[in-house]
Design an enzyme around this catalytic site. Sequence first.
Site, PDB file in Angstrom:
ATOM      1  N   CYS A 147       0.626  -1.719  -0.124  1.00  0.00           N
ATOM      2  CA  CYS A 147       0.428  -0.357   0.107  1.00  0.00           C
ATOM      3  C   CYS A 147       0.491   1.223   0.186  1.00  0.00           C
ATOM      4  O   CYS A 147       0.476   1.863  -0.607  1.00  0.00           O
ATOM      5  CB  CYS A 147      -0.706   0.193   1.178  1.00  0.00           C
ATOM      6  SG  CYS A 147      -1.682  -1.191   0.996  1.00  0.00           S
ATOM      7  N   HIS A 201      -3.210   6.040   3.765  1.00  0.00           N
ATOM      8  CA  HIS A 201      -1.525   5.512   3.990  1.00  0.00           C
ATOM      9  C   HIS A 201      -0.489   6.352   3.602  1.00  0.00           C
ATOM     10  O   HIS A 201       0.648   5.188   3.237  1.00  0.00           O
ATOM     11  CB  HIS A 201      -2.008   3.416   3.137  1.00  0.00           C
ATOM     12  CG  HIS A 201      -1.019   2.786   4.397  1.00  0.00           C
ATOM     13  ND1 HIS A 201      -1.642   1.022   4.250  1.00  0.00           N
ATOM     14  CD2 HIS A 201      -0.309   2.601   5.481  1.00  0.00           C
ATOM     15  CE1 HIS A 201      -1.071   0.628   4.872  1.00  0.00           C
ATOM     16  NE2 HIS A 201      -0.409   1.875   5.939  1.00  0.00           N
TER      17      HIS A 201
END
Length: 488
Positions: free
Chosen positions: A73, A123
């Site tokens: 991610c 993120h």
Amino acid sequence: MRNLLFLAAVLLLASCQSKKDELKPNVIFILTDQWRASSLGYAGDDMVQTPHLDEFAKEAVNFKNAVSVTPVCTPYRASLMTGRYPSSTGMFINDLYLPSEELCFAEIFNEAGYNTAYLGKWHLDGHGRGSNVAPERRQGWTFWKGSECDHNYVNEHYFENDNPNKKHWEGYSTYAIADEANKYMENHVNNDNQFCLFVSLGTPHFPHETAPEELKALYPPEKLILPPNVPESWEEKAREELQGYYAHCTATDKAIGDIISKIKELGIYDNSIIVFTSDHGEMMGGHDFRPYMKHQPFSESANVPFLVAYPNMGSNAGKLAEAAITTPDILPSLLSLCNIDIPEAIEGYDLSPVFKAPEQDKERAALYMNLSPFGIAFPTDEYRAVRTNQYTYVQTPDGPSMLFDDKNDFYQMNNLVNQPEYKEVQQKLEKQLMEELERIGETEIHPREYYLKKFGYYGREEFRENYHIDKVNNVKTVVSPYKTFEIE
């Protein structure tokens, strides 16, 4: 007098036409999480139901050989925002903070006069998954309804603009975020400035059991057919997880369909760039890797969907692009389509010519990598790889590791590396790999320790605790581009 009035009318019309021609397109970027390229109806998966994206694929250019620059991610998202590689930014591990010194996506679009908005998972903050991403750490996004990371899709939190109080999306968060995207577009469609809207959806990333029950019912586990590279030991678990994964896919497809329908309803479809993609895929038992696993160079993990529609596509709508594309190429390509100058710091290629002529550049190689996966085992811990329209080639610090003919071996079950009959193919791919690495300042394939020292991670206690990093002998001070860390 009539002649003067006629001349004035002609000049006014020309002025209006000139302004129309100069009007930059809106950008709607839809990023999903852990959606592998093969798990879509238009990609040939007959089990999963994705009718809205199947329809959109008929209106877009489909890059079948898109890869995640690092199939995790945070590294992917940092590369997308900067147009740079993890080896240059230091963003090669999850849960890092993207330094403010980096020039990012929204900052460039802001400078070009766009309104910018971010919805959903970020993120890139590195301050804790449940903490607020403070406005000064949002890398230029001006409208904000987002969270650092939260995969509780039935109670997902977010923070709104300058409000420090935590809020929660109502109901299934993927639907709620899509509704918010539609509200944003409604409120900005008549503004003088164009908008750049980033919609970051957490699905179909696990947990899979939280997918809508009525959609899980579409996928009885016992009826799901697994690929031949899933060993018997993973079959039961893979079917169990695949049920919820497919249900998330179908739900996410509906949400994306709602967004595309709203774009058309608002009359801005013909002057908008629309992208659908994912940060990485999901092994789901393939090659003996448990479900949830990414990181790996295999197609299930690294190959991601990438559809792009843009103004005046004409006959390119529905075409397949065989040219490989990797994450750093996305930002410069979008900037070019918007007639925005590409900053020198960007390392990706401008592939807008391929967007406009999908038959071009079929032989190009797209670079991807994993610099430091911290104990992720087989086939290797660290790798550099290239994908072309036919092959995947992987190399580690110890030498060549994998070579697959993806056209004739879709499930990558026959490793051709170092086989005499593929010597020339391997040499060509190795040359392409090393040329791409050298272009970004990488003269060799370094082991993980090189980057941990380069960016100062050995000197940070939280990395030693979270990733079980041992102290390095004879290293006392590590200087990164942003800070100096002392190793005790």
